[in-house]
Design an enzyme around this catalytic site. Structure first.
Site, mmCIF file in Angstrom:
data_model
loop_
_atom_site.group_PDB
_atom_site.id
_atom_site.type_symbol
_atom_site.label_atom_id
_atom_site.label_comp_id
_atom_site.label_asym_id
_atom_site.label_seq_id
_atom_site.Cartn_x
_atom_site.Cartn_y
_atom_site.Cartn_z
ATOM 1 N N GLY A 1 0.838 -1.156 -0.008
ATOM 2 C CA GLY A 1 0.118 -0.206 -0.044
ATOM 3 C C GLY A 1 1.134 1.353 0.187
ATOM 4 O O GLY A 1 2.208 1.208 -0.483
ATOM 5 N N SER A 2 0.439 2.302 0.556
ATOM 6 C CA SER A 2 1.033 3.530 0.390
ATOM 7 C C SER A 2 2.164 3.680 1.432
ATOM 8 O O SER A 2 2.195 2.691 2.415
ATOM 9 C CB SER A 2 0.041 4.631 0.675
ATOM 10 O OG SER A 2 -0.231 4.659 2.038
ATOM 11 N N GLU B 1 5.899 -3.586 1.043
ATOM 12 C CA GLU B 1 6.005 -3.324 -0.289
ATOM 13 C C GLU B 1 5.083 -1.859 -0.498
ATOM 14 O O GLU B 1 3.794 -1.867 -0.650
ATOM 15 C CB GLU B 1 5.583 -4.304 -1.340
ATOM 16 C CG GLU B 1 5.797 -4.330 -2.705
ATOM 17 C CD GLU B 1 4.670 -3.846 -3.768
ATOM 18 O OE1 GLU B 1 4.605 -2.687 -4.076
ATOM 19 O OE2 GLU B 1 3.966 -4.793 -3.830
ATOM 20 N N CYS C 1 2.034 0.268 -8.381
ATOM 21 C CA CYS C 1 3.053 0.878 -7.536
ATOM 22 C C CYS C 1 4.358 0.999 -8.460
ATOM 23 O O CYS C 1 5.016 1.659 -8.362
ATOM 24 C CB CYS C 1 3.354 -0.098 -6.443
ATOM 25 S SG CYS C 1 3.627 -1.627 -6.703
#
Ligand code: UN1
Length: 503
Positions: A239-240, A261, A295
């Site tokens: 995620g962020s 990640e 991403c």
């Protein structure tokens, strides 16, 4: 409604457009799954509450005690069956992913292929969980290390890869002998339920219900419980960077492990000798694919001054031809953003871009009508633009000029994120410079390939604020196991290491 055909193929019953699913039995509040293609409600599902959480975690914990004792190649057999089942559902599952989160069908099916690929990889891996042997300094002694299953793995995944990122974790964790609790994004509950149904169909008849468990619920409630739970020795989260910071803090406080990640701010450098056609296609797929919501999305483009004008013109022309629309229509190249919140972020970013002196070369508009559609956008940027240092999850590409490769690499490495990177060149010195210790600082560095679309065989992840974790291929499996060093004395003496005489 034709669109529902693939839903029934997946065996998720009782779900009507705008209707209610009784099939997924959480006991908590309702969660609506909304398609960004027209903003309509696909389904309403019951989320898990704290009681459901406890039951799921207890199942995962008790199943672990049995699963860890199953020989790894036998665990591989189970994953082989699961991979074969994914093969059967590639099309309907790919379509559901498209419908629920907006990526085009080719990418939705590509995502399921990634699930199949990692299952195949894990099957082979189940016979290759190798440990090393060492030479002991003491006579009559043997040293080796072995890898044991770790326990319950908490998997937290994002909306943009609602199936593949779970599969990277789940397939590897399973052959490693772990059980798991999966908290998917609340934006893609239906995809996770469809996947869990496929899992259950394979695992339950084999007596392995409880290896892979789904926890649909909010981060605030059950997500918090998961990250603080000492019964989960590893939390793997995608995620962020902000989310990763929070999870990393919570898990490290209890001295648990994380595999993070997180965000990327991926750049492509185009050198004067680059094959312009290749570079153009790579930038287009990298920046526009998945509507800029990978991403690994290409967010920054560094063009050598000698090719800058030509490349920019060609890109603007190509962007003008991108067909935006229904992701399930075969001619569409770019679907919607995931929801209206993402459209707001896109608009906000554009406002800031203009305030900071960025020039919109093309795009920049939200499309009229229903659904969360925006135009892919190219910005003529300057190195001092702060906004270009952030990951805006939208199809916004910043273009920078440079004179020398050193200048390009310095600009490239100047951001906080460090996931994926690439250079387009045929020049050996530029290639080696980019791949050297002083080159790209990212976890992924490519030559004449874009930043996105990695194969599962490599370790996937990045440095700096991207979190340092590695998922999928190579030896990423080691994150899902615990290492044990064993020293065996088969002599009649008790010599001490370092030659110490004691007593
Ligand atoms: C992600 O966006 O979190 O390399 C994963 C890629 C895909 C995976 C992206 N294979 O773009």
């Amino acid at each position: 409604m034709a669109k529902l055909d693939f839903i029934s193929e997946l065996g998720i019953k009782d779900i009507n457009p705008g209707g209610f699913s009784t099939e997924w039995l959480g006991s908590g509040s309702d969660l609506e799954s909304i398609t960004p293609t027209d903003g309509s409600i696909i389904a309403t599902v019951k989320q898990c509450d704290s009681g459901d959480y406890e039951k799921i975690m207890q199942d995962a914990t008790s199943t672990f005690k049995k699963w860890r004792m199953e020989p790894a190649p036998k665990r591989g057999e189970v994953i082989r069956k699961l991979g074969n089942e994914f093969r059967k559902y590639k099309e309907p599952l790919g379509k559901l992913i498209s419908w629920e989160m907006g990526k085009i069908q080719a990418e939705g099916e590509g995502e399921v292929q990634e699930m199949i690929d990692i299952a195949d990889f894990a099957v082979g891996l189940s016979r290759q969980l190798y440990g090393k042997t060492m030479h002991s300094e003491r006579p009559g002694h043997r040293m080796y290390e072995q890898w044991h299953p770790l326990g319950v793995v908490g998997i937290i995944s994002a909306f943009n890869f609602p199936g593949a990122v779970w599969a990277w974790n789940a397939m590897i964790a399973a052959v490693c002998g772990d059980t798991m609790v999966w908290k998917p994004s609340s934006k893609t509950p239906l995809t996770s339920i469809a996947i869990q149904k496929i899992v259950n169909n394979v695992m339950e008849p084999m007596g392995w219900a409880g290896v892979m468990n789904l926890l649909v619920g909010s981060s605030r409630d059950v997500g918090e419980m998961l990250i603080h739970d000492r019964r989960a020795p590893l939390i793997s989260a995608t995620g962020s960077c902000g989310m990763g910071r929070k999870i990393g803090g919570a898990v490290s406080k209890r001295l648990g492990r994380t595999l993070l990640e997180l965000g990327g701010n991926n750049g492509i450098i185009v050198m004067p000798d680059a094959d312009a056609d290749l570079a153009l296609r790579a930038v287009l797929f990298g920046a526009v694919g998945t509507s800029g919501q990978r991403c690994t999305t290409t967010r920054r483009l560094f063009l050598h001054n000698s090719v800058s004008e030509d490349m920019t013109d060609r890109l603007v022309t190509a962007y003008g031809q991108v067909k935006i629309g229904d992701p399930l229509n075969g001619t569409t190249l770019m679907g919607p953003l995931v929801d209206d919140g993402a459209v707001n972020d896109y608009n906000e970013a554009l406002k800031i871009i203009e305030e900071q002196g960025g020039k919109i070369l093309c795009g920049g508009n939200v499309l009229d009508g229903s659904g969360s559609f925006v135009e892919p956008t190219i910005i003529a940027a300057t190195p001092d633009m702060e906004i270009a240092r952030e990951e805006t999850f939208a199809p916004i590409l910043y273009v920078f000029d440079f004179d020398s490769i050193d200048e390009a690499i310095t600009m490239h490495n100047s951001v906080d994120q460090g996931l994926s990177s690439s250079i387009f060149t045929g020049d050996m010195q530029s290639v080696e410079r980019f791949l050297s210790h002083a080159g790209s600082d990212c976890g992924i560095a490519n030559i004449n390939i874009g930043t996105s679309g990695a194969e599962i065989g490599g370790a996937f992840g990045g440095e700096k604020d991207t979190g340092g974790g590695r998922e999928a291929g190579s030896d990423s499996w080691k994150s899902y196991m615990r290492r044990q060093t064993n020293t065996l004395n088969w002599s009649d003496e008790l010599p001490l290491a370092q030659g110490i005489e004691f007593g």
